[in-house]
Write a protein that holds these residues in place. Structure first.
Motif, PDB file in Angstrom:
ATOM      1  N   ALA A  97       0.829  -1.192   0.000  1.00  0.00           N
ATOM      2  CA  ALA A  97       0.000   0.000   0.000  1.00  0.00           C
ATOM      3  C   ALA A  97       0.868   1.248   0.000  1.00  0.00           C
ATOM      4  CB  ALA A  97      -0.910   0.007   1.221  1.00  0.00           C
ATOM      5  N   TYR A 114      -3.194   4.878   4.698  1.00  0.00           N
ATOM      6  CA  TYR A 114      -2.766   4.440   3.376  1.00  0.00           C
ATOM      7  C   TYR A 114      -3.803   4.744   2.321  1.00  0.00           C
ATOM      8  CZ  TYR A 114       1.135   2.316   5.717  1.00  0.00           C
ATOM      9  OH  TYR A 114       2.275   2.124   6.453  1.00  0.00           O
ATOM     10  N   TRP A 117      -4.210   0.335  -2.315  1.00  0.00           N
ATOM     11  CA  TRP A 117      -3.914  -1.023  -1.868  1.00  0.00           C
ATOM     12  C   TRP A 117      -3.943  -1.991  -3.042  1.00  0.00           C
ATOM     13  CZ3 TRP A 117      -2.998  -2.486   3.259  1.00  0.00           C
ATOM     14  CH2 TRP A 117      -3.205  -1.493   4.230  1.00  0.00           C
TER      15      TRP A 117
END
Length: 127
Positions: A97, A114, A117
């Protein structure tokens, strides 16, 4: 938009090694810190390791220190996770990520920091 694709997972015996790869497309990841997380069935997604955008800094979860090594090749738009001395408790789906939090001093061990992904790659370690 960044697309991330992990690969390299598989079934390995305890004590063995695997090298995971995270290939990025859509835009360069050279400006992103890159992390790896893992998630076992029925458990939360946990932080494994992170590398700064320029590769100068890394951090690891205590459970993998000394066994796992993260690296990156910005020219190839890839991040790698070398996993040695694997243990059955390392069995999980592994995800890469992007974040900008590590180099900017923000908390980086939570999934909430984050942006993009991958779909994950399964690692299974047999005893």
């Amino acid at each position: 938009q960044v697309q991330l694709v992990e690969s390299g997972g598989g079934l390995v015996q305890a004590g063995g090694s695997l090298r995971l790869s995270c290939a990025a497309s859509g835009r360069t990841i050279s400006g992103y810190d890159m992390g790896w997380f893992r998630q076992a069935p029925g458990k939360e997604r946990d932080f494994v390791t992170i590398i700064s955008w320029n590769g100068d800094s890394t951090d690891y979860a205590d459970s993998v220190k000394g066994r796992f090594t993260i690296s990156r090749d910005n020219a190839k738009n890839r991040v790698y996770l070398q996993m040695n001395n694997l243990k059955p408790e390392d069995t999980a789906a592994y995800y890469c990520a992007t974040t900008r939090g590590y180099s900017s001093g923000r908390y980086y061990k939570s999934v909430t920091g984050y942006d993009y992904w991958g779909q994950g790659t399964q690692v299974t370690v047999s005893s």
